[in-house]
Every structure is written in structure tokens, then in C-alpha cells.
Design a protein around this motif. Sequence first.
Motif, PDB file in Angstrom:
ATOM      1  N   ALA A  12       0.834  -1.210   0.000  1.00  0.00           N
ATOM      2  CA  ALA A  12       0.000   0.000   0.000  1.00  0.00           C
ATOM      3  C   ALA A  12       0.867   1.258   0.000  1.00  0.00           C
ATOM      4  O   ALA A  12       0.583   2.216  -0.733  1.00  0.00           O
ATOM      5  CB  ALA A  12      -0.942  -0.005   1.198  1.00  0.00           C
ATOM      6  N   ALA A  13       1.931   1.248   0.793  1.00  0.00           N
ATOM      7  CA  ALA A  13       2.829   2.402   0.842  1.00  0.00           C
ATOM      8  C   ALA A  13       3.565   2.583  -0.484  1.00  0.00           C
ATOM      9  O   ALA A  13       3.768   3.709  -0.955  1.00  0.00           O
ATOM     10  CB  ALA A  13       3.825   2.242   1.992  1.00  0.00           C
ATOM     11  N   MET A  14       3.959   1.479  -1.098  1.00  0.00           N
ATOM     12  CA  MET A  14       4.627   1.542  -2.404  1.00  0.00           C
ATOM     13  C   MET A  14       3.675   2.065  -3.478  1.00  0.00           C
ATOM     14  O   MET A  14       4.068   2.877  -4.327  1.00  0.00           O
ATOM     15  CB  MET A  14       5.154   0.163  -2.810  1.00  0.00           C
ATOM     16  CG  MET A  14       6.307  -0.337  -1.972  1.00  0.00           C
ATOM     17  SD  MET A  14       6.741  -2.044  -2.390  1.00  0.00           S
ATOM     18  CE  MET A  14       7.483  -1.820  -4.023  1.00  0.00           C
ATOM     19  N   GLN A  15       2.441   1.600  -3.453  1.00  0.00           N
ATOM     20  CA  GLN A  15       1.457   2.049  -4.435  1.00  0.00           C
ATOM     21  C   GLN A  15       1.216   3.551  -4.304  1.00  0.00           C
ATOM     22  O   GLN A  15       1.135   4.257  -5.307  1.00  0.00           O
ATOM     23  CB  GLN A  15       0.144   1.283  -4.268  1.00  0.00           C
ATOM     24  CG  GLN A  15       0.242  -0.161  -4.697  1.00  0.00           C
ATOM     25  CD  GLN A  15      -0.967  -0.994  -4.304  1.00  0.00           C
ATOM     26  OE1 GLN A  15      -1.646  -0.698  -3.329  1.00  0.00           O
ATOM     27  NE2 GLN A  15      -1.217  -2.060  -5.058  1.00  0.00           N
ATOM     28  N   GLU A  16       1.115   4.023  -3.085  1.00  0.00           N
ATOM     29  CA  GLU A  16       0.917   5.451  -2.843  1.00  0.00           C
ATOM     30  C   GLU A  16       2.114   6.255  -3.353  1.00  0.00           C
ATOM     31  O   GLU A  16       1.947   7.287  -4.000  1.00  0.00           O
ATOM     32  CB  GLU A  16       0.693   5.711  -1.344  1.00  0.00           C
ATOM     33  CG  GLU A  16       0.437   7.155  -1.007  1.00  0.00           C
ATOM     34  CD  GLU A  16      -0.851   7.702  -1.622  1.00  0.00           C
ATOM     35  OE1 GLU A  16      -0.901   8.919  -1.870  1.00  0.00           O
ATOM     36  OE2 GLU A  16      -1.795   6.921  -1.853  1.00  0.00           O
ATOM     37  N   SER A  17       3.309   5.777  -3.080  1.00  0.00           N
ATOM     38  CA  SER A  17       4.520   6.458  -3.540  1.00  0.00           C
ATOM     39  C   SER A  17       4.583   6.487  -5.066  1.00  0.00           C
ATOM     40  O   SER A  17       4.898   7.522  -5.665  1.00  0.00           O
ATOM     41  CB  SER A  17       5.760   5.774  -2.965  1.00  0.00           C
ATOM     42  OG  SER A  17       6.926   6.448  -3.373  1.00  0.00           O
ATOM     43  N   ALA A  18       4.285   5.369  -5.704  1.00  0.00           N
ATOM     44  CA  ALA A  18       4.299   5.306  -7.169  1.00  0.00           C
ATOM     45  C   ALA A  18       3.266   6.262  -7.755  1.00  0.00           C
ATOM     46  O   ALA A  18       3.544   6.975  -8.732  1.00  0.00           O
ATOM     47  CB  ALA A  18       4.027   3.880  -7.641  1.00  0.00           C
ATOM     48  N   LYS A  19       2.094   6.295  -7.152  1.00  0.00           N
ATOM     49  CA  LYS A  19       1.034   7.185  -7.623  1.00  0.00           C
ATOM     50  C   LYS A  19       1.475   8.643  -7.535  1.00  0.00           C
ATOM     51  O   LYS A  19       1.277   9.422  -8.482  1.00  0.00           O
ATOM     52  CB  LYS A  19      -0.233   6.955  -6.801  1.00  0.00           C
ATOM     53  CG  LYS A  19      -1.419   7.756  -7.254  1.00  0.00           C
ATOM     54  CD  LYS A  19      -2.639   7.432  -6.414  1.00  0.00           C
ATOM     55  CE  LYS A  19      -3.814   8.305  -6.828  1.00  0.00           C
ATOM     56  NZ  LYS A  19      -4.999   8.029  -6.009  1.00  0.00           N
ATOM     57  N   LYS A  20       2.082   9.019  -6.405  1.00  0.00           N
ATOM     58  CA  LYS A  20       2.562  10.395  -6.228  1.00  0.00           C
ATOM     59  C   LYS A  20       3.613  10.762  -7.276  1.00  0.00           C
ATOM     60  O   LYS A  20       3.741  11.923  -7.653  1.00  0.00           O
ATOM     61  CB  LYS A  20       3.158  10.584  -4.832  1.00  0.00           C
ATOM     62  CG  LYS A  20       2.130  10.671  -3.738  1.00  0.00           C
ATOM     63  CD  LYS A  20       2.795  10.862  -2.392  1.00  0.00           C
ATOM     64  CE  LYS A  20       1.765  10.900  -1.283  1.00  0.00           C
ATOM     65  NZ  LYS A  20       2.392  11.006   0.042  1.00  0.00           N
ATOM     66  N   GLN A  21       4.370   9.766  -7.729  1.00  0.00           N
ATOM     67  CA  GLN A  21       5.422   9.988  -8.718  1.00  0.00           C
ATOM     68  C   GLN A  21       4.906   9.845 -10.150  1.00  0.00           C
ATOM     69  O   GLN A  21       5.674   9.962 -11.105  1.00  0.00           O
ATOM     70  CB  GLN A  21       6.573   9.007  -8.490  1.00  0.00           C
ATOM     71  CG  GLN A  21       7.282   9.185  -7.161  1.00  0.00           C
ATOM     72  CD  GLN A  21       8.329   8.115  -6.932  1.00  0.00           C
ATOM     73  OE1 GLN A  21       9.084   7.770  -7.837  1.00  0.00           O
ATOM     74  NE2 GLN A  21       8.379   7.582  -5.719  1.00  0.00           N
ATOM     75  N   ARG A  57       9.790   0.269   8.666  1.00  0.00           N
ATOM     76  CA  ARG A  57       9.189   1.611   8.694  1.00  0.00           C
ATOM     77  C   ARG A  57       8.050   1.740   7.692  1.00  0.00           C
ATOM     78  O   ARG A  57       7.431   2.788   7.600  1.00  0.00           O
ATOM     79  CB  ARG A  57      10.244   2.662   8.383  1.00  0.00           C
ATOM     80  CG  ARG A  57      11.274   2.804   9.465  1.00  0.00           C
ATOM     81  CD  ARG A  57      12.265   3.882   9.127  1.00  0.00           C
ATOM     82  NE  ARG A  57      13.229   4.021  10.224  1.00  0.00           N
ATOM     83  CZ  ARG A  57      14.368   4.652  10.123  1.00  0.00           C
ATOM     84  NH1 ARG A  57      14.721   5.213   8.970  1.00  0.00           N
ATOM     85  NH2 ARG A  57      15.176   4.732  11.153  1.00  0.00           N
ATOM     86  N   CYS A  58       7.840   0.701   6.912  1.00  0.00           N
ATOM     87  CA  CYS A  58       6.817   0.714   5.869  1.00  0.00           C
ATOM     88  C   CYS A  58       7.062   1.906   4.936  1.00  0.00           C
ATOM     89  O   CYS A  58       6.153   2.632   4.568  1.00  0.00           O
ATOM     90  CB  CYS A  58       5.434   0.779   6.503  1.00  0.00           C
ATOM     91  SG  CYS A  58       4.179  -0.051   5.529  1.00  0.00           S
ATOM     92  N   ASP A  59       8.338   2.073   4.573  1.00  0.00           N
ATOM     93  CA  ASP A  59       8.772   3.178   3.724  1.00  0.00           C
ATOM     94  C   ASP A  59       8.606   2.777   2.262  1.00  0.00           C
ATOM     95  O   ASP A  59       9.511   2.230   1.636  1.00  0.00           O
ATOM     96  CB  ASP A  59      10.235   3.521   4.041  1.00  0.00           C
ATOM     97  CG  ASP A  59      10.753   4.734   3.314  1.00  0.00           C
ATOM     98  OD1 ASP A  59      10.138   5.139   2.292  1.00  0.00           O
ATOM     99  OD2 ASP A  59      11.782   5.286   3.745  1.00  0.00           O
ATOM    100  N   GLY A  60       7.430   3.044   1.721  1.00  0.00           N
ATOM    101  CA  GLY A  60       7.103   2.651   0.359  1.00  0.00           C
ATOM    102  C   GLY A  60       8.038   3.239  -0.678  1.00  0.00           C
ATOM    103  O   GLY A  60       8.405   2.568  -1.642  1.00  0.00           O
ATOM    104  N   ALA A  61       8.450   4.486  -0.477  1.00  0.00           N
ATOM    105  CA  ALA A  61       9.344   5.137  -1.441  1.00  0.00           C
ATOM    106  C   ALA A  61      10.695   4.430  -1.493  1.00  0.00           C
ATOM    107  O   ALA A  61      11.247   4.207  -2.570  1.00  0.00           O
ATOM    108  CB  ALA A  61       9.521   6.613  -1.090  1.00  0.00           C
ATOM    109  N   ALA A  62      11.221   4.049  -0.336  1.00  0.00           N
ATOM    110  CA  ALA A  62      12.529   3.373  -0.294  1.00  0.00           C
ATOM    111  C   ALA A  62      12.455   1.991  -0.929  1.00  0.00           C
ATOM    112  O   ALA A  62      13.353   1.591  -1.677  1.00  0.00           O
ATOM    113  CB  ALA A  62      13.029   3.273   1.144  1.00  0.00           C
TER     114      ALA A  62
END
Length: 101
Positions: free
Chosen positions: A18-27, A84-89
Motif C-alpha cells: 500500500a505504501a509503495m502504491q501510494e509512492s508510485a502514484k505520487k510519482q 518503517r513501511c517506507d514505500g518510497a525506499a
Amino acid sequence: MNIMLACCAGMSTSLVVAAMQESAKKQGKDYHIWAVEQGQIEDEVGNFDVLLLGPQVRHILRRVTAIVGDKAPVAVIEPTAYGRCDGAAVLRQAESLVNGR
């Protein structure tokens, strides 16, 4: 890009997904990111561009790498980013693996 994560039951990685999907969407990146239970990996070979394993299943890395072969890179998610559930990383880690860096 198709990014698959795998762990013991596919549950803990769902938060990272979920965190990765949010990060990808923002990018503005249109990536397909999903999680599976480790027993489903073999059935998914060919469906992903990169496979990231949760740190709790790092012990299967060698076996999974042999199963996937040269079809996609396989790695263990960096534990701090996972914790840390750091989707961007984690997204950066996946992109680096696909891009051969």
C-alpha cells in the motif's frame, strides 16, 4: 513495471505494498504492485519484473532465486525500509534491481 512482494502469509507485506502504491502514484508511475504468500511464488514466475522478499523469509532467497532464474531479479527488502513501511525506499530498491544498479 510489475513488482511482487512475498512473505510468510502475504499479510505483513500488504502494508508495504500500500505504501509503495501510494509512492508510485505520487510519482506518476503506473506500476502493478502486489503481495503473495511464499508458496505462490512459483505460480507467479513470469508475471513480475522484480520479486522482493520480506526480511522474515530471507532464508528462502537462494531457493527462490533458483526458481525464478534469469526471468527477474530477486532480493530481500531492506529491513529498515520494511520495518518503517517506507514505500518510497522499497520502490527505489525495486527500480534499482530492474535497472541493474
